[in-house]
Design a protein around this motif. Structure first.
Motif, mmCIF file in Angstrom:
data_model
loop_
_atom_site.group_PDB
_atom_site.id
_atom_site.type_symbol
_atom_site.label_atom_id
_atom_site.label_comp_id
_atom_site.label_asym_id
_atom_site.label_seq_id
_atom_site.Cartn_x
_atom_site.Cartn_y
_atom_site.Cartn_z
ATOM 1 N N ALA A 5 10.809 -10.308 11.362
ATOM 2 C CA ALA A 5 12.213 -9.900 11.948
ATOM 3 C C ALA A 5 12.394 -9.610 13.335
ATOM 4 O O ALA A 5 13.067 -9.078 13.838
ATOM 5 C CB ALA A 5 12.900 -9.000 11.051
ATOM 6 N N GLU A 6 11.339 -10.297 14.257
ATOM 7 C CA GLU A 6 11.234 -9.944 15.763
ATOM 8 C C GLU A 6 12.569 -10.716 16.370
ATOM 9 O O GLU A 6 12.834 -11.935 16.216
ATOM 10 C CB GLU A 6 10.093 -10.576 16.112
ATOM 11 C CG GLU A 6 10.208 -10.386 17.814
ATOM 12 C CD GLU A 6 8.734 -11.141 18.421
ATOM 13 O OE1 GLU A 6 8.735 -11.088 19.618
ATOM 14 O OE2 GLU A 6 8.207 -11.864 17.938
ATOM 15 N N VAL A 7 13.258 -9.711 17.244
ATOM 16 C CA VAL A 7 14.495 -10.204 17.682
ATOM 17 C C VAL A 7 14.093 -10.983 19.264
ATOM 18 O O VAL A 7 13.504 -10.079 20.220
ATOM 19 C CB VAL A 7 15.403 -9.087 18.446
ATOM 20 C CG1 VAL A 7 16.603 -9.695 18.992
ATOM 21 C CG2 VAL A 7 15.920 -8.417 16.901
ATOM 22 N N THR A 8 13.923 -12.017 19.227
ATOM 23 C CA THR A 8 13.324 -12.859 20.482
ATOM 24 C C THR A 8 14.636 -12.880 21.562
ATOM 25 O O THR A 8 15.746 -12.732 20.916
ATOM 26 C CB THR A 8 12.850 -14.419 20.266
ATOM 27 O OG1 THR A 8 14.293 -15.079 19.516
ATOM 28 C CG2 THR A 8 11.933 -14.285 19.106
ATOM 29 N N PRO A 9 14.528 -13.309 22.755
ATOM 30 C CA PRO A 9 15.641 -13.627 23.779
ATOM 31 C C PRO A 9 16.604 -14.474 23.017
ATOM 32 O O PRO A 9 17.786 -14.333 23.221
ATOM 33 C CB PRO A 9 14.989 -13.893 24.880
ATOM 34 C CG PRO A 9 13.387 -13.265 24.833
ATOM 35 C CD PRO A 9 13.267 -13.273 23.404
ATOM 36 N N GLU A 10 16.018 -15.663 22.443
ATOM 37 C CA GLU A 10 16.860 -16.846 22.128
ATOM 38 C C GLU A 10 17.837 -16.124 20.923
ATOM 39 O O GLU A 10 18.954 -16.584 20.830
ATOM 40 C CB GLU A 10 16.097 -17.804 21.590
ATOM 41 C CG GLU A 10 15.442 -18.481 22.613
ATOM 42 C CD GLU A 10 14.080 -17.886 22.954
ATOM 43 O OE1 GLU A 10 13.408 -17.008 22.143
ATOM 44 O OE2 GLU A 10 13.542 -18.186 23.867
ATOM 45 N N ILE A 11 17.248 -15.380 20.166
ATOM 46 C CA ILE A 11 17.964 -14.775 18.841
ATOM 47 C C ILE A 11 19.029 -13.874 19.471
ATOM 48 O O ILE A 11 20.180 -13.708 18.825
ATOM 49 C CB ILE A 11 17.048 -14.333 17.706
ATOM 50 C CG1 ILE A 11 16.427 -15.385 17.095
ATOM 51 C CG2 ILE A 11 17.942 -13.567 16.821
ATOM 52 C CD1 ILE A 11 15.418 -14.755 16.101
ATOM 53 N N ALA A 12 18.822 -13.119 20.207
ATOM 54 C CA ALA A 12 19.540 -11.917 20.966
ATOM 55 C C ALA A 12 20.799 -12.461 21.601
ATOM 56 O O ALA A 12 21.811 -12.172 21.413
ATOM 57 C CB ALA A 12 18.719 -10.914 21.836
ATOM 58 N N GLN A 13 20.537 -13.706 22.252
ATOM 59 C CA GLN A 13 21.398 -14.395 23.120
ATOM 60 C C GLN A 13 22.473 -14.881 21.984
ATOM 61 O O GLN A 13 23.757 -14.915 22.117
ATOM 62 C CB GLN A 13 21.060 -15.388 24.294
ATOM 63 C CG GLN A 13 21.944 -16.046 24.709
ATOM 64 C CD GLN A 13 22.760 -14.960 25.635
ATOM 65 O OE1 GLN A 13 22.014 -14.268 26.486
ATOM 66 N NE2 GLN A 13 24.168 -14.879 25.594
ATOM 67 N N THR A 14 21.807 -15.738 20.984
ATOM 68 C CA THR A 14 22.632 -16.372 19.936
ATOM 69 C C THR A 14 23.577 -15.334 19.351
ATOM 70 O O THR A 14 25.051 -15.528 19.327
ATOM 71 C CB THR A 14 21.871 -16.991 18.980
ATOM 72 O OG1 THR A 14 21.240 -18.096 19.579
ATOM 73 C CG2 THR A 14 22.794 -17.506 17.666
ATOM 74 N N ALA A 15 23.174 -14.197 18.842
ATOM 75 C CA ALA A 15 24.036 -13.026 18.131
ATOM 76 C C ALA A 15 24.970 -12.548 19.225
ATOM 77 O O ALA A 15 26.265 -12.329 18.686
ATOM 78 C CB ALA A 15 22.895 -11.978 17.952
ATOM 79 N N ARG A 16 24.605 -12.273 20.342
ATOM 80 C CA ARG A 16 25.619 -11.815 21.405
ATOM 81 C C ARG A 16 26.729 -12.794 21.531
ATOM 82 O O ARG A 16 28.011 -12.526 21.764
ATOM 83 C CB ARG A 16 24.954 -11.384 22.895
ATOM 84 C CG ARG A 16 24.251 -10.165 22.691
ATOM 85 C CD ARG A 16 23.936 -9.650 24.264
ATOM 86 N NE ARG A 16 22.983 -10.639 24.854
ATOM 87 C CZ ARG A 16 21.616 -10.577 24.899
ATOM 88 N NH1 ARG A 16 21.088 -9.877 24.290
ATOM 89 N NH2 ARG A 16 21.086 -11.721 25.525
ATOM 90 N N ASP A 17 26.406 -14.098 21.698
ATOM 91 C CA ASP A 17 27.487 -14.908 21.939
ATOM 92 C C ASP A 17 28.439 -15.126 20.697
ATOM 93 O O ASP A 17 29.676 -15.407 20.728
ATOM 94 C CB ASP A 17 26.749 -16.284 22.143
ATOM 95 C CG ASP A 17 25.988 -16.471 23.546
ATOM 96 O OD1 ASP A 17 26.228 -15.754 24.574
ATOM 97 O OD2 ASP A 17 25.256 -17.479 23.670
ATOM 98 N N LEU A 18 27.889 -15.091 19.334
ATOM 99 C CA LEU A 18 28.679 -15.289 18.262
ATOM 100 C C LEU A 18 29.650 -14.138 18.199
ATOM 101 O O LEU A 18 30.911 -14.081 17.612
ATOM 102 C CB LEU A 18 27.596 -15.281 17.279
ATOM 103 C CG LEU A 18 26.886 -16.615 17.215
ATOM 104 C CD1 LEU A 18 25.953 -16.347 15.971
ATOM 105 C CD2 LEU A 18 27.942 -17.526 16.441
#
Length: 178
Positions: A5-18
Motif C-alpha cells: 500500500a505504498e503511496v507513489t507520486p502517481e497515486i498521490a496525484q490521482t487522489a489529490r486531483d479526485l
C-alpha cells in the motif's frame, strides 16, 4: 500487506486531483475515492500460488487498472492514505444470504473476501470496492451481518458488519397497463 500500500507520486496525484473539489470533509473525500476505485479498476481474479492471499501492489493495480477484491481494497486503502484518511483492509466471509459464525481453528475457512474499514470521524464505514452499484456507506447483501476481522499492525477484535435495512432490500416497480 503494508508494503503493498505504498503511496507513489502517481497515486498521490490521482487522489489529490479526485478530491480537490469536495472540500475538507473526510466522508466526502472517501466517497469520491471509493467511487473511483469501484469504477476505474476492473475486477479480475487470477490466483496462482499465494495470489489468493497476497494482494498486488497498489502501484501495479493503478497502472494495470484491474485486480481482485484484495487488490481493489489495497488500492482504495492507498488512495485514502494519500489524502490522510485511515482505513484497514478487512477480511470477511461473503455469504449467499445466510451469515455464518466465525469458527476456529482455521482462519481460511472463515474468510473468502476482502473489503475495507474506512475510519471516519463519525465512525467506521465498511466499503466493498468490488461492488460498482453499491453506494458508499452501504454494503451489498452478501456482506451484511458477517463477521469481519480488520488487518492492522496491532491486531483488532472480531466485529460484525451492520445489517442491511429492509428498505434497502426493496425494489418498487409501478406499471400502468392499458
Amino acid at each position: 500487506y503494508m508494503e503493498r500500500a505504498e503511496v507513489t507520486p502517481e497515486i498521490a496525484q490521482t487522489a489529490r486531483d479526485l478530491v480537490k473539489t469536495v472540500g475538507d470533509d473526510p466522508a466526502a473525500k472517501a466517497k469520491v475515492l471509493y467511487e473511483f476505485a469501484c469504477r476505474s479498476i476492473q475486477y479480475c481474479a487470477i490466483e496462482v500460488g499465494y495470489g489468493g492471499w497476497i494482494p498486488h501492489a497498489a502501484k501495479d493495480v493503478h497502472a494495470q487498472r484491474y485486480g481482485d477484491c484484495k487488490d481493489k481494497a489495497t488500492y482504495l486503502h492507498t488512495l485514502l492514505k494519500a489524502v490522510g484518511i485511515e482505513s484497514s483492509p478487512t477480511i470477511i466471509y461473503s455469504h449467499d444470504g445466510w451469515p455464518r459464525p466465525f469458527e476456529l481453528p482455521s482462519l481460511g475457512a472463515n474468510v473468502n473476501h476482502v473489503i475495507l474499514a474506512v475510519h471516519l470521524p463519525q465512525g467506521t464505514i465498511y466499503a466493498d470496492p468490488t461492488e460498482r452499484a453499491v453506494p458508499f456507506g452501504s454494503l451489498p447483501w452478501n456482506d451484511a451481518e458477517a463477521p469481519v476481522l480488520e488487518v492492522t499492525k496491532v491486531g483488532a477484535p472480531l466485529k460484525r458488519t451492520p445489517a442491511t435495512a429492509p428498505e434497502e432490500n426493496t425494489e418498487v416497480q409501478r406499471f400502468e397497463l392499458t
